[in-house]
Motif scaffolding. Structure first.
Motif, PDB file in Angstrom:
ATOM      1  N   MET A  18      35.626 142.171 161.147  1.00  0.00           N
ATOM      2  CA  MET A  18      34.515 143.154 160.680  1.00  0.00           C
ATOM      3  C   MET A  18      35.308 144.079 159.839  1.00  0.00           C
ATOM      4  SD  MET A  18      31.565 145.457 162.563  1.00  0.00           S
ATOM      5  CE  MET A  18      30.640 146.440 161.773  1.00  0.00           C
ATOM      6  N   SER A  19      34.704 144.409 158.556  1.00  0.00           N
ATOM      7  CA  SER A  19      35.915 145.378 158.001  1.00  0.00           C
ATOM      8  C   SER A  19      35.308 146.886 158.283  1.00  0.00           C
ATOM      9  CB  SER A  19      35.435 145.252 156.316  1.00  0.00           C
ATOM     10  OG  SER A  19      34.137 145.561 156.243  1.00  0.00           O
ATOM     11  N   THR A  20      36.316 147.743 158.205  1.00  0.00           N
ATOM     12  CA  THR A  20      36.162 149.123 158.477  1.00  0.00           C
ATOM     13  C   THR A  20      35.950 149.874 157.015  1.00  0.00           C
ATOM     14  OG1 THR A  20      37.460 148.902 160.531  1.00  0.00           O
ATOM     15  CG2 THR A  20      37.254 151.164 159.634  1.00  0.00           C
ATOM     16  N   VAL A  21      34.751 150.740 157.174  1.00  0.00           N
ATOM     17  CA  VAL A  21      34.378 151.317 155.678  1.00  0.00           C
ATOM     18  C   VAL A  21      35.117 152.979 156.069  1.00  0.00           C
ATOM     19  CG1 VAL A  21      32.516 152.018 154.303  1.00  0.00           C
ATOM     20  CG2 VAL A  21      32.335 149.776 155.325  1.00  0.00           C
ATOM     21  N   SER A  22      35.766 153.407 155.172  1.00  0.00           N
ATOM     22  CA  SER A  22      36.130 154.768 155.187  1.00  0.00           C
ATOM     23  C   SER A  22      35.204 155.346 154.284  1.00  0.00           C
ATOM     24  CB  SER A  22      37.599 154.806 154.671  1.00  0.00           C
ATOM     25  OG  SER A  22      37.805 156.037 154.641  1.00  0.00           O
ATOM     26  N   ARG A  23      34.310 156.533 154.786  1.00  0.00           N
ATOM     27  CA  ARG A  23      33.115 157.169 154.201  1.00  0.00           C
ATOM     28  C   ARG A  23      33.911 158.608 153.906  1.00  0.00           C
ATOM     29  NH1 ARG A  23      28.809 160.444 155.727  1.00  0.00           N
ATOM     30  NH2 ARG A  23      29.399 160.489 157.826  1.00  0.00           N
ATOM     31  N   TYR A  24      33.810 158.919 152.603  1.00  0.00           N
ATOM     32  CA  TYR A  24      34.239 160.415 152.267  1.00  0.00           C
ATOM     33  C   TYR A  24      33.102 161.406 152.786  1.00  0.00           C
ATOM     34  CZ  TYR A  24      35.359 164.444 149.427  1.00  0.00           C
ATOM     35  OH  TYR A  24      35.742 165.863 148.849  1.00  0.00           O
ATOM     36  N   THR A  25      33.691 162.094 153.537  1.00  0.00           N
ATOM     37  CA  THR A  25      32.932 163.203 154.137  1.00  0.00           C
ATOM     38  C   THR A  25      33.153 164.851 153.871  1.00  0.00           C
ATOM     39  OG1 THR A  25      34.364 163.309 156.079  1.00  0.00           O
ATOM     40  CG2 THR A  25      32.678 161.688 156.510  1.00  0.00           C
ATOM     41  N   GLY A  26      33.473 164.977 152.853  1.00  0.00           N
ATOM     42  CA  GLY A  26      33.870 166.242 152.006  1.00  0.00           C
ATOM     43  C   GLY A  26      35.084 166.719 151.889  1.00  0.00           C
ATOM     44  N   LEU A  27      35.529 167.869 151.144  1.00  0.00           N
ATOM     45  CA  LEU A  27      36.715 168.120 150.905  1.00  0.00           C
ATOM     46  C   LEU A  27      37.484 168.913 152.258  1.00  0.00           C
ATOM     47  CD1 LEU A  27      37.031 171.580 150.564  1.00  0.00           C
ATOM     48  CD2 LEU A  27      35.862 170.961 148.539  1.00  0.00           C
ATOM     49  N   ILE A  28      37.008 169.502 153.097  1.00  0.00           N
ATOM     50  CA  ILE A  28      37.445 170.011 154.204  1.00  0.00           C
ATOM     51  C   ILE A  28      38.232 168.908 155.089  1.00  0.00           C
ATOM     52  CG2 ILE A  28      37.379 171.218 156.402  1.00  0.00           C
ATOM     53  CD1 ILE A  28      35.235 173.080 154.935  1.00  0.00           C
ATOM     54  N   GLU A  29      37.515 167.802 155.420  1.00  0.00           N
ATOM     55  CA  GLU A  29      38.027 166.860 156.256  1.00  0.00           C
ATOM     56  C   GLU A  29      39.084 166.052 155.550  1.00  0.00           C
ATOM     57  OE1 GLU A  29      37.574 166.068 159.104  1.00  0.00           O
ATOM     58  OE2 GLU A  29      35.461 166.899 159.842  1.00  0.00           O
ATOM     59  N   HIS A  30      38.952 165.917 154.023  1.00  0.00           N
ATOM     60  CA  HIS A  30      39.786 165.216 153.297  1.00  0.00           C
ATOM     61  C   HIS A  30      41.374 165.834 153.432  1.00  0.00           C
ATOM     62  CE1 HIS A  30      40.866 162.075 150.450  1.00  0.00           C
ATOM     63  NE2 HIS A  30      41.390 163.019 149.816  1.00  0.00           N
ATOM     64  N   TYR A  31      41.056 167.275 153.182  1.00  0.00           N
ATOM     65  CA  TYR A  31      42.223 168.044 153.095  1.00  0.00           C
ATOM     66  C   TYR A  31      42.550 169.235 154.365  1.00  0.00           C
ATOM     67  CZ  TYR A  31      42.619 166.578 148.409  1.00  0.00           C
ATOM     68  OH  TYR A  31      42.833 165.794 147.156  1.00  0.00           O
ATOM     69  N   ARG A  32      42.047 168.670 155.508  1.00  0.00           N
ATOM     70  CA  ARG A  32      41.982 169.403 156.730  1.00  0.00           C
ATOM     71  C   ARG A  32      43.365 170.006 156.921  1.00  0.00           C
ATOM     72  NH1 ARG A  32      39.153 170.255 161.735  1.00  0.00           N
ATOM     73  NH2 ARG A  32      37.347 168.926 161.015  1.00  0.00           N
ATOM     74  N   ASP A  33      44.442 169.334 156.667  1.00  0.00           N
ATOM     75  CA  ASP A  33      45.778 170.010 156.710  1.00  0.00           C
ATOM     76  C   ASP A  33      46.113 171.068 156.315  1.00  0.00           C
ATOM     77  OD1 ASP A  33      46.285 168.214 154.936  1.00  0.00           O
ATOM     78  OD2 ASP A  33      48.368 167.466 155.639  1.00  0.00           O
ATOM     79  N   ARG A  34      45.434 171.106 155.077  1.00  0.00           N
ATOM     80  CA  ARG A  34      45.903 172.335 153.925  1.00  0.00           C
ATOM     81  C   ARG A  34      44.870 173.620 154.053  1.00  0.00           C
ATOM     82  NH1 ARG A  34      50.046 171.377 150.609  1.00  0.00           N
ATOM     83  NH2 ARG A  34      50.961 169.071 150.703  1.00  0.00           N
ATOM     84  N   LEU A  35      43.933 173.526 154.985  1.00  0.00           N
ATOM     85  CA  LEU A  35      42.951 174.497 154.747  1.00  0.00           C
ATOM     86  C   LEU A  35      42.850 175.131 156.392  1.00  0.00           C
ATOM     87  CD1 LEU A  35      40.364 172.373 153.280  1.00  0.00           C
ATOM     88  CD2 LEU A  35      41.134 174.251 152.227  1.00  0.00           C
ATOM     89  N   PRO A  36      42.086 176.397 156.332  1.00  0.00           N
ATOM     90  CA  PRO A  36      41.950 177.156 157.428  1.00  0.00           C
ATOM     91  C   PRO A  36      41.188 176.821 158.447  1.00  0.00           C
ATOM     92  CG  PRO A  36      41.560 178.381 155.845  1.00  0.00           C
ATOM     93  CD  PRO A  36      41.735 177.076 155.044  1.00  0.00           C
ATOM     94  N   VAL A  37      41.061 175.498 159.206  1.00  0.00           N
ATOM     95  CA  VAL A  37      40.186 175.338 160.082  1.00  0.00           C
ATOM     96  C   VAL A  37      40.894 174.662 161.277  1.00  0.00           C
ATOM     97  CG1 VAL A  37      38.085 174.758 158.366  1.00  0.00           C
ATOM     98  CG2 VAL A  37      40.009 172.898 159.004  1.00  0.00           C
TER      99      VAL A  37
END
Length: 376
Positions: free
Chosen positions: A1-20
């Motif tokens: 079964m393949s794993t689908v990577s769903r885009y969930t917004g820019l904060i999750e995508h660049y979390r390590d560069r944002l103040p969260v």
């Protein structure tokens, strides 16, 4: 079964560069990840060897780049316990604030200049449930009132004076470098409040591993704010509408006037930061007339199939003029930001269209004749 990577917004995508933090509840509507489109027909038409791209920010959830900053601003407002957000707006900020506040279960208060906002943007703010307050004044009056009201009411300002707005907006620079595999030579933007050109410079600076004001903005919460991805930063060029061009006048403009409503701002809130961007990048500011702006909007639709609001086209109008003049040299890689979708201001678009719609009888011969008569 393949794993689908769903885009969930820019904060999750660049979390390590944002103040969260890992525990932060992210308020997102899937913003970011907008197309970087290479223009094909316009460079050929002007006869210049130029690698020209547009960053199509009108394909964000509410139709403008404001969503990038709003996801961060509302996320942090929620985390800090705020129950409501407040902004002054020429339209796009109010639309984004209303949508993200609705997503967060918060109240949005938006102050707009009466009779000076495109209906597409007003409709967005209203349908998302914002409390809309019209004032008999312009955006700059609204901005003054927002700052005064925030001293007396338990609300969070989500205009670009909110540092988290710029943190979200800097991700557009990340996406451009990631998509191109390099930093562009020139980046051209429309300039109104000047927060976006400032935010892009923060992003490019971080990706180049250079110390920036971004670290102070986020309070040092970013895990890797200076991890280098690229080896340089672009020349930043900001274009204003002639009727609202304080950076060209060298002073604030009290009564700005332009068809490009999104940049009809005479007192930019990021005034000092934008001058610093110009100096550090070796860039410049210039102005475009309303006629040049509308011509560029029409050119993008007729030659490239890309529909943006008038303010967005300012970046392309200015860039094309500087390319033709040789100020931006041939062989350069140039990115122009289109800040908002054309459906934000349909009335202005329709006014530019030549001729009326064809009305014929619902019969084959009538339709066939209309088609044959209008074949190029």
């Amino acid at each position: 079964m393949s794993t689908v990577s769903r885009y969930t917004g820019l904060i999750e995508h660049y979390r390590d560069r944002l103040p969260v933090s890992d525990d932060t509840r992210i308020i997102s509507i899937g913003e970011g990840n907008t197309p970087l489109v290479r223009l094909e027909n316009i460079p050929r038409e002007i006869g210049k060897d130029i690698d020209l791209y547009i960053k199509y920010e009108g394909l964000n959830p509410t139709g403008s780049f404001k969503d990038r900053g709003m996801t961060m601003a509302v996320t942090r407002a929620m985390e800090e316990g705020s129950r409501a957000v407040l902004c002054a707006s020429t339209g796009n900020t109010s639309a984004a604030a209303a949508a993200y506040a609705a997503r967060a279960g918060m109240t949005a208060f938006v102050i707009i200049p009466e009779g000076m906002i495109a209906l597409g943007k007003l409709a967005q703010a209203m349908i998302h449930g914002a409390v809309v307050i019209q004032i008999r004044g312009n955006f700059d009056d609204g901005m003054r009132l927002v700052k005064e009201v925030a001293e007396h009411a338990p609300v969070t300002i989500v205009n670009s004076i909110n540092p988290y707005r710029l943190q979200g907006q800097k991700t557009a620079a990340f996406e451009i470098v990631d998509a191109l595999g390099r930093t562009p030579d020139f980046h051209c933007l429309p300039v109104g409040n000047a927060g976006n050109i400032t935010a892009h410079w923060i992003g490019y600076s971080e990706y180049a591993g250079m110390s920036t004001q971004a670290c102070a903005f986020c309070g040092g919460d970013c895990k890797h704010p200076c991890a280098a991805v690229s080896d340089k930063r672009p020349v930043m060029v900001g274009y204003q509408a002639s009727g609202a061009a304080p950076f060209l006048r060298g002073e604030m403009v009290d009564h700005p006037d332009t068809v490009a409503t999104a940049i009809r701002i005479g007192h930019p809130q990021s005034w000092d930061q934008a001058w610093k961007v110009r100096e550090e990048s070796g860039g410049w500011f210039d102005e475009c007339t309303d006629e040049e702006i509308l011509a560029a909007q029409k050119l993008l639709t007729s030659k490239e199939g890309i529909f943006c609001e008038p303010a967005s086209a300012t970046s392309v109008a200015g860039a094309l003029r500087d390319i033709k003049a040789g100020k931006i040299p041939e062989g350069s890689c140039v990115v122009c930001t289109l800040t908002g979708h054309g459906l934000k201001d349909p009335d202005t678009a329709i006014k530019q269209c030549e001729g009326d719609m064809l009305t014929v009888d619902a019969e084959l011969d009538a339709v066939k004749k209309a088609i044959l008569d209008n074949l190029a």
